[in-house]
Motif scaffolding. Structure first.
Motif, mmCIF file in Angstrom:
data_model
loop_
_atom_site.group_PDB
_atom_site.id
_atom_site.type_symbol
_atom_site.label_atom_id
_atom_site.label_comp_id
_atom_site.label_asym_id
_atom_site.label_seq_id
_atom_site.Cartn_x
_atom_site.Cartn_y
_atom_site.Cartn_z
ATOM 1 N N LEU A 74 14.496 8.079 6.440
ATOM 2 C CA LEU A 74 14.896 8.049 5.034
ATOM 3 C C LEU A 74 13.779 8.553 4.119
ATOM 4 C CD1 LEU A 74 17.023 7.252 2.927
ATOM 5 C CD2 LEU A 74 15.975 4.989 2.875
ATOM 6 N N VAL A 75 12.545 8.140 4.378
ATOM 7 C CA VAL A 75 11.414 8.587 3.552
ATOM 8 C C VAL A 75 11.242 10.099 3.658
ATOM 9 C CG1 VAL A 75 8.894 8.506 3.362
ATOM 10 C CG2 VAL A 75 10.194 6.387 3.520
ATOM 11 N N HIS A 76 11.344 10.641 4.869
ATOM 12 C CA HIS A 76 11.197 12.095 5.026
ATOM 13 C C HIS A 76 12.349 12.845 4.357
ATOM 14 C CE1 HIS A 76 7.589 12.001 7.309
ATOM 15 N NE2 HIS A 76 8.111 11.314 8.297
ATOM 16 N N LEU A 77 13.556 12.287 4.413
ATOM 17 C CA LEU A 77 14.686 12.933 3.737
ATOM 18 C C LEU A 77 14.500 12.942 2.225
ATOM 19 C CD1 LEU A 77 17.831 11.697 5.714
ATOM 20 C CD2 LEU A 77 17.051 14.056 5.430
ATOM 21 N N VAL A 78 14.054 11.822 1.669
ATOM 22 C CA VAL A 78 13.824 11.743 0.223
ATOM 23 C C VAL A 78 12.704 12.703 -0.185
ATOM 24 C CG1 VAL A 78 13.000 10.223 -1.634
ATOM 25 C CG2 VAL A 78 14.744 9.417 -0.045
ATOM 26 N N CYS A 79 11.623 12.717 0.594
ATOM 27 C CA CYS A 79 10.519 13.640 0.290
ATOM 28 C C CYS A 79 10.979 15.089 0.362
ATOM 29 C CB CYS A 79 9.354 13.414 1.255
ATOM 30 S SG CYS A 79 8.406 11.922 0.922
#
Length: 143
Positions: A67-72
């Motif tokens: 999720l963090v990589h997708l948001v970034c």
């Protein structure tokens, strides 16, 4: 650093600063910061808060990473697109720095490209995270 040293020395000892030194320093900072962004993304070295990670199950941590990589990725790709649009407007308007008259558009195009590259690297990290999860699940099944 040499530019800042000469500028401060000139201001202190001769009551004159180096003309345009602030603009050059700002532009060079843009280059350094945005050039480092893809490297930081590739190595997954962004600042993280992980003091609670040891209490989370492995699956939750993997989902959190994804999720963090997708948001970034979304944020960086969006910023890259906006900066590219702004750079095009700067070309149309002939936007330059105030003192030295350096065109701003090339710097914005560089920023846009490096943001987009960082976003793509975060998408790759998403893929790696998914593959790592599948690989970990496969390893657990075979044990």
């Amino acid at each position: 650093m040499a530019l800042t040293f000469v500028d401060v020395g000139g201001r202190k000892f001769f009551d004159h600063s180096l003309p345009g030194s602030l603009e050059l320093t700002e532009l060079l900072m843009v280059v350094v910061i945005f050039a480092a962004l893809p490297l930081v993304s590739l190595r997954d070295e962004h600042v993280t808060f992980d003091s609670l990670d040891s209490f989370l199950p492995n699956l939750v941590r993997q989902l959190q990473d994804l999720l963090v990589h997708l948001v970034c990725a979304a944020a960086l790709l969006g910023l890259g697109w906006l900066m590219g649009r702004t750079a095009m407007q700067f070309i149309e308007n002939g936007e330059t720095t105030a003192q030295l008259g350096i065109p701003k558009a090339p710097f914005l195009f560089g920023m846009a490209g490096l943001c987009a590259l960082s976003g793509l690297l975060h998408l790759r990290l998403c893929w790696d995270s998914l593959r790592g999860s599948a690989h970990a699940a496969h390893v657990n099944r075979t044990l």
